[in-house]
Scaffold this active site. Sequence first.
Site, PDB file in Angstrom:
ATOM      1  N   SER A 119      16.493  34.237  25.212  1.00  0.00           N
ATOM      2  CA  SER A 119      16.102  35.609  24.886  1.00  0.00           C
ATOM      3  C   SER A 119      14.594  35.798  24.966  1.00  0.00           C
ATOM      4  CB  SER A 119      16.603  35.982  23.483  1.00  0.00           C
ATOM      5  OG  SER A 119      18.012  35.929  23.421  1.00  0.00           O
ATOM      6  N   ASP A 174      20.512  31.839  33.698  1.00  0.00           N
ATOM      7  CA  ASP A 174      20.082  33.199  33.359  1.00  0.00           C
ATOM      8  C   ASP A 174      18.603  33.413  33.630  1.00  0.00           C
ATOM      9  OD1 ASP A 174      22.661  33.709  32.575  1.00  0.00           O
ATOM     10  OD2 ASP A 174      22.123  34.504  30.605  1.00  0.00           O
ATOM     11  N   ASN A 192      25.332  36.683  35.653  1.00  0.00           N
ATOM     12  CA  ASN A 192      25.929  37.232  34.434  1.00  0.00           C
ATOM     13  C   ASN A 192      24.883  37.288  33.330  1.00  0.00           C
ATOM     14  OD1 ASN A 192      27.931  38.336  32.838  1.00  0.00           O
ATOM     15  ND2 ASN A 192      28.903  36.374  32.352  1.00  0.00           N
ATOM     16  N   GLN A 230      20.743  44.964  23.400  1.00  0.00           N
ATOM     17  CA  GLN A 230      20.012  44.846  24.657  1.00  0.00           C
ATOM     18  C   GLN A 230      19.684  46.211  25.253  1.00  0.00           C
ATOM     19  OE1 GLN A 230      22.076  42.222  27.354  1.00  0.00           O
ATOM     20  NE2 GLN A 230      21.797  40.440  26.039  1.00  0.00           N
ATOM     21  N   SER A 236      22.869  43.474  15.816  1.00  0.00           N
ATOM     22  CA  SER A 236      21.915  42.436  16.231  1.00  0.00           C
ATOM     23  C   SER A 236      20.474  42.870  15.997  1.00  0.00           C
ATOM     24  CB  SER A 236      22.126  42.074  17.705  1.00  0.00           C
ATOM     25  OG  SER A 236      23.446  41.684  17.954  1.00  0.00           O
ATOM     26  N   ASP A 242      25.859  35.708  18.360  1.00  0.00           N
ATOM     27  CA  ASP A 242      25.969  34.471  19.137  1.00  0.00           C
ATOM     28  C   ASP A 242      26.152  33.267  18.222  1.00  0.00           C
ATOM     29  OD1 ASP A 242      25.730  35.860  21.490  1.00  0.00           O
ATOM     30  OD2 ASP A 242      23.614  35.420  21.782  1.00  0.00           O
ATOM     31  N   GLU A 291      30.164  37.442  27.539  1.00  0.00           N
ATOM     32  CA  GLU A 291      30.529  36.754  28.777  1.00  0.00           C
ATOM     33  C   GLU A 291      32.040  36.729  28.997  1.00  0.00           C
ATOM     34  OE1 GLU A 291      26.347  35.333  28.082  1.00  0.00           O
ATOM     35  OE2 GLU A 291      28.009  36.161  26.936  1.00  0.00           O
ATOM     36  N   HIS A 311      29.383  29.865  28.355  1.00  0.00           N
ATOM     37  CA  HIS A 311      28.642  28.723  27.837  1.00  0.00           C
ATOM     38  C   HIS A 311      28.871  28.493  26.351  1.00  0.00           C
ATOM     39  CE1 HIS A 311      25.077  31.429  26.530  1.00  0.00           C
ATOM     40  NE2 HIS A 311      26.062  32.218  26.931  1.00  0.00           N
ATOM     41  N   ARG A 312      28.945  29.568  25.573  1.00  0.00           N
ATOM     42  CA  ARG A 312      29.074  29.394  24.126  1.00  0.00           C
ATOM     43  C   ARG A 312      30.480  28.932  23.723  1.00  0.00           C
ATOM     44  NH1 ARG A 312      24.351  29.947  22.595  1.00  0.00           N
ATOM     45  NH2 ARG A 312      22.961  31.594  23.383  1.00  0.00           N
ATOM     46  N   LYS A 364      24.297  28.005  31.946  1.00  0.00           N
ATOM     47  CA  LYS A 364      23.819  29.375  31.781  1.00  0.00           C
ATOM     48  C   LYS A 364      22.606  29.424  30.866  1.00  0.00           C
ATOM     49  CE  LYS A 364      25.354  33.898  30.043  1.00  0.00           C
ATOM     50  NZ  LYS A 364      24.856  34.770  31.129  1.00  0.00           N
TER      51      LYS A 364
END
Length: 432
Positions: free
Chosen positions: A23, A49, A98, A176, A201, A318, A346, A393-394, A418
């Site tokens: 981020s 990313d 992505n 975002q 967030s 996240d 994702e 990924h997470r 990612k």
Amino acid sequence: MQKLKLEKLTTAQGSVTLPGSKSLTNRALLLAALSSGTTTLSGVLRSDDTARMLEALQALGVTLKVQGDTVSVQGMAGGFKPAAAQSEGKPLELFLGNAGTAMRPLCAALAFSEGSFVLTGEPRMLQRPIGPLAEALKSLGCDIEYLNNDGYPPLAIKGSVPSAHEVSISGATSSQFITALLMAAPLAGGLKLKVEGELISKPYAAMTVRLMQRFGAEVKREGWRSFAVGSKGYVSPGSFVVEGDASAATYFLAAGAVAGSVTVKGLGRDSVQGDAHFADVLAKMGAQVQWGDNEVTCSKPVSGRLHGIEIDMNDMPDAAMTLVPLALYTDSPVVVTNIASWRVKETDRILAMATEMRKLGVKVESGADYIAVDASVREDGMELPCFDTYNDHRMAMAMSLAAFDRAVEINDPDCTSKTFPGYFAQFAKICS
């Protein structure tokens, strides 16, 4: 498909040096590109990313010098002016994979730049909403067209001067969108931004504001309802150090809370990242947490077992994923609420996490914005569960924590590239 087997683990001990924050990296790269002067960024995350952001900036005419995790960025002193694309008389197409942290901010920045652009990405990115941001930009007079499905990429953008300087946008889907408008505001000559409804967030929006101010922008906010960004352009601070990734830290801290003691380096008590507070959540669950200036250590509870928890994780969506497999090691259920944003990440993370946890035979309930896991009574689970990761990924990193319960297999482990190339190698160093 590649598959990784993790044997049953019993101990987590040692230290991990974190990769840079995704981020922070992508925000800092973009702000450096929009600034006057040259910025040297160190601790930059090198991942899928961030590679998409670097490629996009180079295509937009930004001069970059990359040496390992250090990137020198020669700023444009304002919006982008991709002369090559303009001379050819066709839009400049940018493929952003992505990477939401590239797609959303670049959408806003390009709307206030010169030239014509097409933003596209992987199939999953074309399913992730961008409508609230695009419609907000349209209300300012920007020229944006959906090329496939309304509200989703790919987008065609023609840069323009805004006809208005006040805009409203919902805060319910993704922070975002707010971040994108804030970062692009100086290019528009300043903006007043009103947030409708609850802003999810919030720490990510706070991070954006602090970073913009570091690059010389004038930003004020009234609570989380409105922001005012002045017309002053960005000015390079000369150098900027990217913190270690607080989201990535959660998996190692959780391992320490379950089975030993783990120190993560590159993240300290004064972190600007909201996910750093995941350590405080582990403390509420009984883990022992110690903070330093540039590290944090998490150890298992004195009692040996974590407590269950019911917690609103709207501020840390996240990091919230890491709590779900921890239910395997708690004395009562784990209930994670206010996580509707998982549905548009994702993958649909609520559905994916519920599906994979059920392979362990635990009781799972889920709804539009929550997931609850009770491992106190187990049905017949798979002896060797094989977890699908959904190119997320997470999912891969979170489900690695199930290996403290039994041997497991992880499909497509390289999806962690990612944001964290080499995650499983690091995980193996501290877990046995």
